[in-house]
Enzyme design. Structure first.
Site, mmCIF file in Angstrom:
data_model
loop_
_atom_site.group_PDB
_atom_site.id
_atom_site.type_symbol
_atom_site.label_atom_id
_atom_site.label_comp_id
_atom_site.label_asym_id
_atom_site.label_seq_id
_atom_site.Cartn_x
_atom_site.Cartn_y
_atom_site.Cartn_z
ATOM 1 N N PHE A 135 0.933 -1.383 0.036
ATOM 2 C CA PHE A 135 -0.109 -0.041 -0.052
ATOM 3 C C PHE A 135 0.945 1.322 0.023
ATOM 4 C CE2 PHE A 135 -2.569 3.484 1.598
ATOM 5 C CZ PHE A 135 -3.671 3.269 0.982
ATOM 6 N N ASP A 220 9.087 2.230 1.522
ATOM 7 C CA ASP A 220 8.135 3.087 1.797
ATOM 8 C C ASP A 220 7.864 2.982 3.488
ATOM 9 O OD1 ASP A 220 5.890 4.267 2.877
ATOM 10 O OD2 ASP A 220 4.495 3.412 1.084
ATOM 11 N N LYS A 249 3.098 9.760 8.401
ATOM 12 C CA LYS A 249 2.387 9.315 9.541
ATOM 13 C C LYS A 249 2.854 9.927 10.812
ATOM 14 C CE LYS A 249 -0.013 5.191 7.854
ATOM 15 N NZ LYS A 249 -1.340 5.736 7.929
HETATM 16 N N1 PLP Z 1 2.458 4.395 2.501
HETATM 17 C C1 PLP Z 1 2.090 3.387 3.412
HETATM 18 C C2 PLP Z 1 3.003 2.323 3.793
HETATM 19 C C3 PLP Z 1 0.913 3.825 4.125
HETATM 20 O O1 PLP Z 1 0.664 2.794 5.181
HETATM 21 C C4 PLP Z 1 0.124 4.756 3.926
HETATM 22 C C5 PLP Z 1 -0.964 5.030 4.570
HETATM 23 O O2 PLP Z 1 -1.733 4.209 5.266
HETATM 24 C C6 PLP Z 1 0.433 5.721 2.717
HETATM 25 C C7 PLP Z 1 1.631 5.228 2.343
HETATM 26 C C8 PLP Z 1 -0.324 6.810 2.411
HETATM 27 O O3 PLP Z 1 -0.118 7.803 3.471
HETATM 28 P P1 PLP Z 1 -1.261 8.948 3.545
HETATM 29 O O4 PLP Z 1 -2.544 8.303 3.947
HETATM 30 O O5 PLP Z 1 -0.561 10.081 4.493
HETATM 31 O O6 PLP Z 1 -1.139 9.484 2.187
#
Ligand code: PLP
Length: 397
Positions: A135, A220, A249
């Site tokens: 994700f 990520d 986050k």
């Molecule tokens: N990358 C990862 C691993 C995530 O868990 C999330 C959100 O849950 C995101 C990216 C996206 O972050 P945002 O919701 O702040 O755009």
């Protein structure tokens, strides 16, 4: 315990399916709704509120920076963003820093940088290998990187240039790398997939693969970073250095700020390639700095590991009685499976018992409380979880 929400809640557009309750305030690990009911929060704003709700460090930094400089355009340097960039370099070991507001924005930056690398240094290569069930966000490019099949039907056509491969299958990645590949992008622990850690061998194998082919490894760590897994980044715990790293986050502990970092040699953006009105934000940067400093002052990384041990012990003690399976994860990003696909029902029952849980998959419960949660609150969690599990098992009989 749940009651009708206040007027106006139906005016929002989209988002998650929400229960009928409206939160009004929060303090530490507890949230309070508009009827005064208190909930022990093991969702943590989706792995965000690392210092708990309304920490004084964030409130003070916001107030101080709000009366000093809120915004001045990313066309100028500003003091908090420069200090934060330096601090992020120090804790991650990376060299260059882009600051945005959301995790998706940080990942967009990473994808653009990888494509810039492909265009400048790899003959126009632009394909990024990524994982099934990973994700990466909800913008068009990060949705394409995520590759959730259901999204293709409703938002298609996908942005091209992403190839999805099984998480953990090094041979599949080896077979897929070609002249068109510029990078590999993955989460070191898949979060939304239900906490699926990449093994050390897999991540080290990907690092070697990237080095062999001269392509970039993008991690990520939007969910796993900033102490969530007991080290500043999960990559540090595994001893794997990425070329590009994304954070979000927990960085602002509830205030929106994110970062994309890279090694010096991949600092390939030309002026104007990457930006945005709210990039390098003074206010968010001041908050993030205060968060990182508070985490150091409180030795939170060590505390996270102690709390992980306490939580694992609790989960293991419940395992046999309630047929819980596969306790997994790292730090305060833990999960376990139920014997049946009724995690959503357990979340509902737990809420009635004043405990907020998250179910990323039909059989999976994910735990992501505040990083500064104390022993007493974890004991309270144990009591409320056991009551909820008992209730669930009685329903099944
Ligand atoms: N990358 C990862 C691993 C995530 O868990 C999330 C959100 O849950 C995101 C990216 C996206 O972050 P945002 O919701 O702040 O755009």
């Amino acid at each position: 315990m749940e009651m009708a929400p206040i007027d106006g809640h139906l005016d929002w557009m989209g988002g998650a399916l929400r229960p009928d309750l409206v939160f009004e305030s929060g303090q530490g690990c507890w949230l309070t709704d508009t009827h005064g009911n208190r909930y022990l929060d093991f969702v943590g704003g989706w792995a965000v509120t690392g210092l708990g709700h309304c920490p004084s460090e964030v409130a003070n930094a916001l107030a101080k920076q709000a009366s000093t400089l809120i915004h001045c355009s990313p066309g100028f340097w500003n003091v908090p963003a420069t200090k934060l960039a330096r601090k992020l370099k120090e804790i991650t070991g990376m060299d260059r820093v882009f600051l945005g507001c959301t995790g998706a924005e940080a990942n967009e930056c990473a994808i653009k940088l990888a494509r810039r690398f492909g265009a400048k240094m790899r003959g126009g290569a632009y394909t990024i290998l990524t994982t099934h069930e990973g994700f990466h966000g909800r913008t068009l490019a990060t949705m394409a990187a995520t590759g959730k099949p259901a999204w293709r039907d409703i938002f298609g056509p996908d942005l091209t240039g992403f190839v999805h491969l099984p998480h953990g299958d090094l041979e599949a990645f080896e077979a897929a790398v070609g002249a068109h590949t510029c990078a590999i992008l993955l989460e070191p622990i898949q979060g939304e997939a239900g906490i699926r850690p990449a093994s050390l061998e897999f991540l080290q194998g990907l690092r070697t693969l990237c080095d062999r082919h001269g392509i970039l490894l993008i991690l990520d760590e939007v969910q796993t970073g900033i102490g969530r897994t007991g080290t500043w980044t999960r990559a540090q715990a595994l001893g794997v250095r990425p070329d590009i790293l994304t954070l979000g986050k927990g960085l602002g502990a509830g205030y929106p700020i994110s970062a994309c970092l890279c090694r010096e040699e991949w600092n390939l953006f030309e002026p104007g390639d990457q930006g945005g009105t709210f990039t390098y934000p003074p206010l968010g940067s001041a908050v993030a700095l205060a968060v990182l400093e508070a985490m150091e002052k409180l030795s939170l990384l060590e505390q996270v590991l102690r709390s992980e041990a306490q939580l694992r012990q609790i989960l293991h003690s419940l395992e046999a009685r309630y047929s819980l399976r596969d306790v997994r994860g790292a730090g305060l990003l833990l999960a376990f499976d139920l014997p049946h696909p009724d995690a959503g029902e357990l979340v509902r029952i737990a809420r009635e018992n004043g405990l907020l849980l998250n179910a990323p998959r039909p059989s999976t419960i994910r735990l992501m409380p505040a990083l500064n949660i104390d022993e007493k609150a974890i004991e309270e969690f144990a009591t409320r979880l056991e009551t909820s599990l008992r209730h669930l098992s009685h329903q099944g009989t």
